[in-house]
Design an enzyme around this catalytic site. Structure first.
Site, short mmCIF file in Angstrom:
data_model
loop_
_atom_site.label_atom_id
_atom_site.label_comp_id
_atom_site.label_asym_id
_atom_site.label_seq_id
_atom_site.Cartn_x
_atom_site.Cartn_y
_atom_site.Cartn_z
N GLU A 178 0.84 -1.22 0.00
CA GLU A 178 0.00 0.00 0.00
C GLU A 178 0.87 1.26 0.00
O GLU A 178 0.54 2.25 0.66
CB GLU A 178 -0.95 0.02 1.20
CG GLU A 178 -2.15 -0.89 1.09
CD GLU A 178 -3.05 -0.56 -0.08
OE1 GLU A 178 -2.98 0.57 -0.60
OE2 GLU A 178 -3.81 -1.44 -0.50
C1 FAD Z 1 2.86 -9.65 0.09
C2 FAD Z 1 2.57 -8.52 -0.85
C3 FAD Z 1 1.26 -8.28 -1.21
C4 FAD Z 1 0.98 -7.27 -2.15
N1 FAD Z 1 -0.31 -7.12 -2.59
C5 FAD Z 1 -0.52 -6.29 -3.65
C6 FAD Z 1 -1.82 -6.26 -4.27
O1 FAD Z 1 -2.75 -6.93 -3.85
N2 FAD Z 1 -1.97 -5.45 -5.35
C7 FAD Z 1 -0.97 -4.70 -5.86
O2 FAD Z 1 -1.18 -4.01 -6.84
N3 FAD Z 1 0.26 -4.71 -5.28
C8 FAD Z 1 0.51 -5.50 -4.20
N4 FAD Z 1 1.75 -5.55 -3.63
C9 FAD Z 1 2.81 -4.72 -4.19
C10 FAD Z 1 3.24 -3.59 -3.26
O3 FAD Z 1 2.27 -2.59 -3.22
C11 FAD Z 1 4.62 -3.13 -3.75
O4 FAD Z 1 5.53 -4.14 -3.41
C12 FAD Z 1 5.03 -1.82 -3.16
O5 FAD Z 1 4.22 -0.77 -3.63
C13 FAD Z 1 6.49 -1.48 -3.45
O6 FAD Z 1 6.77 -1.64 -4.81
P1 FAD Z 1 8.03 -2.54 -5.24
O7 FAD Z 1 7.94 -3.84 -4.57
O8 FAD Z 1 8.11 -2.52 -6.72
O9 FAD Z 1 9.27 -1.80 -4.63
P2 FAD Z 1 10.06 -0.58 -5.29
O10 FAD Z 1 9.09 0.43 -5.78
O11 FAD Z 1 11.06 -1.11 -6.23
O12 FAD Z 1 10.79 0.03 -4.03
C14 FAD Z 1 11.99 -0.51 -3.48
C15 FAD Z 1 12.53 0.46 -2.42
O13 FAD Z 1 12.83 1.72 -3.03
C16 FAD Z 1 12.13 2.76 -2.36
N5 FAD Z 1 11.72 3.75 -3.35
C17 FAD Z 1 11.07 3.53 -4.52
N6 FAD Z 1 10.83 4.68 -5.14
C18 FAD Z 1 11.31 5.67 -4.36
C19 FAD Z 1 11.34 7.09 -4.44
N7 FAD Z 1 10.81 7.74 -5.49
N8 FAD Z 1 11.92 7.78 -3.45
C20 FAD Z 1 12.43 7.15 -2.37
N9 FAD Z 1 12.43 5.80 -2.23
C21 FAD Z 1 11.87 5.08 -3.20
C22 FAD Z 1 10.95 2.11 -1.69
O14 FAD Z 1 10.49 2.85 -0.56
C23 FAD Z 1 11.53 0.74 -1.31
O15 FAD Z 1 12.23 0.85 -0.09
C24 FAD Z 1 2.04 -6.49 -2.66
C25 FAD Z 1 3.34 -6.70 -2.24
C26 FAD Z 1 3.62 -7.72 -1.36
C27 FAD Z 1 5.05 -7.95 -0.94
#
Ligand code: FAD
Length: 600
Positions: free
Chosen positions: A442
């Site tokens: 989220e």
């Molecule tokens: C168990 C689980 C359930 C989930 N359920 C859903 C679901 O039902 N539907 C859905 O759509 N998604 C779902 N997600 C996805 C979840 O919302 C994303 O994992 C989350 O938004 C982070 O995206 P990412 O994993 O690509 O990480 P990334 O975006 O790659 O981020 C990696 C790191 O970089 C940091 N970062 C990224 N961009 C920036 C920035 N601009 N400035 C500073 N720091 C930054 C982040 O804070 C994080 O620490 C789920 C994830 C998990 C693990």
């Protein structure tokens, strides 16, 4: 191990003695309710959570869903729990009587859902996602979409998902690539891949309704080009019955640290067969619609984190009363009986921290839920508007603070158990693993920090912030006992320093130093979050101090004394930790900003 999910006396205190939830029954929408009906529904939730959800929490963690012969195999208990939740009317709990709902306030529904998450976060994920998806259709869908999907979703025949994330676009949804091509038949053809979609495949319901973000061909770049689509797993006829397979397929299940009972899926759209999607609302408004629902989802995440923290606290409290180990430091006789570990001040430190984090987090999330009630049902239009602004400002904090401190509470619960806490024979390691998701999904907490300092604080000329300070002022002035006044003073002093630092950060942002100012956004979120939770503790302390004078039993006196001691813990041990944030923010410390990738 304890059966207790959330201390009912605490919930009663927070709902009625701190928040006066009973007053909601004076509003037209809740006029058929009373404290008795609220209590009855909470009792049902507590009982059902224990009987139908807690019963397979550990089993679903150990025996996670499997992909076998094109089907997802999962424990039958999960379906039984989902069906029981639906049959009891919780899926539609907050909705109009006309929709088969119970017209319950958000604050009461949030409390109910707290029991289900505390009992079994993995299984609770399915109904919660379904209500979130249904809510999008209810608010933004057209009449045909509502008629086709809502009754089936609110009855539990169909479930729902939120499909936003893609392999290359998580935090940065502006970069999603899933496409939507219009057809002459009025629907769109969806093509693309989504990842981490919770509940994206399962063996619980007859159909799954995916709420999918995609870009219509030729849409503007970035977030302004994102639209929202309903994509059912099976096509649905005009009577709402499922038919042929739509082109959504499961590319694979993802294996996780915790929350193992909820399937995490990689989904592909339109790969093997055409995938029909139905536009919700206007084109290119999809993210706006999603974000309108995000307040609800983010409060849900914060609430989940607080109650999983709470559950670990309940377990470790019980353990600390039973486990005999060692003697008081001052006891020199080795033949004297060993004492329960709760007699050691250091163990009490760990229990008090858990109490401060989980009850403080619960108070914050209930306050957020109450703001939702006020935003939609307060009889005074001005108050409705103000509640909306406060909620908007506080949403990043409501999501992030409990999800930072809930896992910290679980970490301490493991420590209270000692070696036993590190084993899978005891329940607290699962609490920690489950809770560790909450700072990530989220919108990560890093993204929440950027939202708070980069946007929310300054919105509408900081009107939300001014309203917040007024609200806090009421409780600062309501402190009557010496102890409460002392805490009110330290909160008020910290607040003044935070206001000053906020003003200087605002000047930097206005001066164009965006990267430098936002580099330490997480410090700001910590500072702001701790101030808000200190305020939540002052509200509880004020109520406890007033009630203590007339408490008429030992258990009541103990309850209120416990509240005051936990408030003291927060003011003595936690609030002072923001001093470091203030220094870093005041100096606009550039250590992290100026570290180069090559220097690592
Ligand atoms: C168990 C689980 C359930 C989930 N359920 C859903 C679901 O039902 N539907 C859905 O759509 N998604 C779902 N997600 C996805 C979840 O919302 C994303 O994992 C989350 O938004 C982070 O995206 P990412 O994993 O690509 O990480 P990334 O975006 O790659 O981020 C990696 C790191 O970089 C940091 N970062 C990224 N961009 C920036 C920035 N601009 N400035 C500073 N720091 C930054 C982040 O804070 C994080 O620490 C789920 C994830 C998990 C693990």
């Amino acid at each position: 191990m304890t059966d207790s999910l959330i201390d009912r006396r605490d919930l009663e205190f927070q709902l009625y003695e701190v928040m006066n939830t009973e007053a909601l029954t004076e509003r037209e929408r809740f006029s058929e309710h009373s404290k008795d009906t609220f209590d009855a529904v909470i009792e049902t939730a507590d009982k059902m959570a224990k009987e139908k959800f807690a019963n397979h929490n550990s089993a679903a963690d150990k025996d996670e869903p499997k992909f076998v012969n094109g089907q997802v195999e999962m424990l039958p208990d999960v379906k039984q729990a989902f069906d029981a939740y639906a049959e009891a009317g919780f899926l539609a709990g907050r909705y109009d009587y006309d929709l088969g709902g119970m017209q319950l306030p958000e604050s009461v529904m949030a409390a109910c859902n707290g029991f289900f998450t505390a009992a079994n976060p993995g299984t609770a994920g399915y109904p919660f996602l379904t209500t979130a998806a249904a809510n999008l259709i209810r608010v933004f869908g057209n009449d045909e979409q509502k008629a086709k999907f809502l009754p089936n979703m609110l009855s539990g025949r169909y479930s729902g998902t939120m499909a936003l994330t893609e392999p290359h676009a998580g935090s940065s949804l502006a970069d999603i690539r899933t496409s939507a091509t219009p057809t002459d038949d009025g629907h769109y053809l969806i093509k693309g891949a989504k990842i981490y979609i919770s509940g994206g495949e399962q063996s619980i319901t007859e159909n799954i309704v995916h709420m999918v973000l995609a870009k219509i061909k030729g849409a503007p770049a970035g977030v302004k080009g994102i639209s929202l689509f309903i994509v059912p797993k099976f096509h649905v006829d005009e009577n709402g019955n499922p038919g042929e397979h739509n082109g959504v397929s499961l590319a694979g299940l993802i294996h996780k640290l915790g929350y193992r009972g909820t399937t995490s899926t990689a989904l592909s759209f339109g790969d093997d067969a055409p995938c029909h999607g139905y536009l919700v609302g206007e084109p290119h408004q999809g993210l706006k619609y999603m974000f309108q629902m995000m307040n609800e989802a983010r409060i849900g995440v914060g609430f989940g984190a607080a109650v999983i923290g709470y559950r670990g606290y309940m377990h470790s409290l019980e353990y600390a009363k039973d486990r005999l180990q060692g003697r008081k430091a001052s006891e020199k006789n080795p033949e004297s009986p060993q004492v329960p570990i709760i007699d050691h001040a250091d163990v009490r430190r760990m229990l008090l921290a858990q109490k401060a984090y989980s009850e403080g987090g619960l108070a914050l999330c209930l306050y957020g839920a109450r703001l939702m009630d006020d935003q939609h049902t307060h009889p005074d239009e001005q108050k409705r508007m103000e509640a909306g602004k406060l909620l908007d400002l506080l949403t990043p904090v409501i999501k992030a603070w409990p999800s930072e401190y809930g896992p910290k509470a679980n970490d301490l619960a493991i420590q209270v158990y000692g070696g036993a806490g590190y084993t899978r024979e005891y329940p607290v390691e699962q609490c920690w693993r489950d809770n560790r998701l909450n700072p990530i999904h989220e919108g990560t907490n890093g993204i929440q920090a950027l939202d708070l300092l980069g946007r929310k604080i300054w919105q509408d000329q900081s009107h939300g912030l001014q309203l917040l300070m007024q609200e806090m002022q009421t409780d600062l002035q309501a402190a009557t006992t010496d102890r409460c006044q002392q805490w009110a003073l330290s909160l008020s002093e910290t607040l003044q320093q935070a206001v000053k630092v906020t003003q200087s950060l605002g000047k930097s942002l206005m001066g164009g130093e965006v990267d430098k100012t936002l580099a330490n956004a997480s410090c700001y979120l910590h500072l702001f979050g701790h101030i808000i939770v200190a305020w939540m503790w002052l509200r509880q302390a004020n109520a406890a101090a007033n009630a203590l004078a007339s408490a008429n039993s030992d258990s009541e006196r103990n309850f209120y004394q416990g509240k005051l001691q936990a408030a003291q813990y927060f003011f003595h041990w936690e609030l002072p930790t923001v001093a470091q944030d203030l220094v870093l923010l005041r100096n606009q410390d550039d250590t992290c900003l100026n570290m180069k990738a090559d220097w690592f």
